[in-house]
Design an enzyme around this catalytic site. Structure first.
Site, mmCIF file in Angstrom:
data_model
loop_
_atom_site.group_PDB
_atom_site.id
_atom_site.type_symbol
_atom_site.label_atom_id
_atom_site.label_comp_id
_atom_site.label_asym_id
_atom_site.label_seq_id
_atom_site.Cartn_x
_atom_site.Cartn_y
_atom_site.Cartn_z
ATOM 1 N N GLY A 1 0.786 -1.226 0.000
ATOM 2 C CA GLY A 1 0.000 0.000 0.000
ATOM 3 C C GLY A 1 0.813 1.269 0.000
ATOM 4 C CG ASN B 1 2.638 3.217 -5.703
ATOM 5 O OD1 ASN B 1 3.081 4.231 -6.213
ATOM 6 N ND2 ASN B 1 3.274 2.054 -5.750
ATOM 7 C CG ASN C 1 -1.317 -0.783 -13.335
ATOM 8 O OD1 ASN C 1 -1.383 -0.897 -12.098
ATOM 9 N ND2 ASN C 1 -0.544 -1.574 -14.066
ATOM 10 C CG HIS D 1 4.600 -2.470 -15.001
ATOM 11 N ND1 HIS D 1 4.103 -3.679 -14.571
ATOM 12 C CD2 HIS D 1 5.772 -2.746 -15.624
ATOM 13 C CE1 HIS D 1 4.929 -4.640 -14.928
ATOM 14 N NE2 HIS D 1 5.952 -4.105 -15.569
ATOM 15 C CG ASP E 1 1.789 -4.586 -17.228
ATOM 16 O OD1 ASP E 1 1.206 -3.946 -16.334
ATOM 17 O OD2 ASP E 1 2.393 -5.653 -17.018
ATOM 18 C CD GLU F 1 6.469 1.524 -8.420
ATOM 19 O OE1 GLU F 1 5.348 1.459 -7.902
ATOM 20 O OE2 GLU F 1 7.213 0.542 -8.521
HETATM 21 C C1 GRF Z 1 4.419 -1.378 -7.202
HETATM 22 O O1 GRF Z 1 5.723 -1.755 -7.506
HETATM 23 C C2 GRF Z 1 3.632 -1.124 -8.469
HETATM 24 O O2 GRF Z 1 4.407 -0.649 -9.535
HETATM 25 C C3 GRF Z 1 3.111 -2.501 -8.799
HETATM 26 O O3 GRF Z 1 2.829 -3.087 -7.551
HETATM 27 C C4 GRF Z 1 3.642 -2.497 -6.539
HETATM 28 C C5 GRF Z 1 2.750 -1.996 -5.465
HETATM 29 O O4 GRF Z 1 3.496 -1.531 -4.358
HETATM 30 N N1 GRF Z 1 1.974 -2.441 -9.695
HETATM 31 P P1 GRF Z 1 2.753 -0.844 -3.135
HETATM 32 O O5 GRF Z 1 1.769 -1.851 -2.563
HETATM 33 O O6 GRF Z 1 2.037 0.351 -3.645
HETATM 34 O O7 GRF Z 1 3.825 -0.513 -2.155
#
Ligand code: GRF
Length: 196
Positions: A16, A18, A105, A107, A148, A177
């Site tokens: 979590g 992000n 999304n 990635h 993707d 990210e």
């Molecule tokens: C991230 O690396 C994102 O790019 C991928 O899943 C991961 C999620 O990480 N889709 P977090 O749970 O947000 O820390």
């Protein structure tokens, strides 16, 4: 101006980071938005637990026939659906419930490289190192019915160091990210603000 309402779809085992980063950007005003709901495929998702502790409304959409409708119901008042660690394909009914380009999304590679089915988590960074790439990074893109793909909205890159491991890359890319997702959302929302 009214705030854009975000729904965030996290993974069953997601950390979590992000999700929390986007929530923080809404709190500090970098995003003119509010996180209305965090949705996970499992009640046990660490990301869902974290969202609850932040005081965000949460919902569970378990994999199965009701999976798409559950997401649509939970996010029905939302303008944008942000995937953050969600591993499966998004049902087409969910994509149709949002305006085109409003399901996003993130990635952990420079798409179209190192994307597609089975390319997630540490595997992405291992593949990047195996391929002896000189750089990698992350991509925020619009979601389609395939893994993707979709329009690339934001990419951030870094140079791979001589002693790099998949673990060090994972940490370094994750930092990118967090910034890339905010910038992509700023452009989608149509209001770019300065860092606070
Ligand atoms: C991230 O690396 C994102 O790019 C991928 O899943 C991961 C999620 O990480 N889709 P977090 O749970 O947000 O820390």
């Amino acid at each position: 101006m009214s705030l854009t309402r975000l729904a965030i779809l996290v993974g069953a085992k997601g950390r979590g980071s992000n999700m929390e980063n986007l929530w923080g950007a809404c709190q500090n005003g970098r995003l003119p938005a509010v996180v209305s709901v965090v949705i996970a495929p499992s009640e046990d998702s660490p990301a869902l637990e974290r969202a609850k502790s932040l005081g965000i409304r949460t919902a569970c959409a378990s994999y199965g026939d009701d999976f798409g409708p559950d997401i649509i119901r939970a996010a029905k008042d939302c303008d944008i659906l942000c995937l953050a660690g969600f591993m499966r394909l998004v049902p087409s009914s969910v994509l149709s419930a949002f305006k085109p380009g409003h399901v996003l999304n993130i990635h952990p590679s420079l798409l179209p490289k190192f994307g597609g089915k089975g390319m997630y988590g540490i595997k992405v960074h291992e593949a990047v190192l195996d391929a002896r790439e000189s750089e990698t990074g992350c991509t925020v893109h619009t979601v389609t019915e395939n893994y993707d793909e979709g329009q690339i909205l934001s990419q951030k890159r870094l140079q791979i160091q001589p002693n790099e491991t998949a673990e060090t890359l994972s940490k370094r890319v994750l930092e990118l990210e967090h910034e890339a997702y905010i910038e992509a959302l700023q452009s989608v929302i149509g209001k770019v603000t300065s860092p606070s």
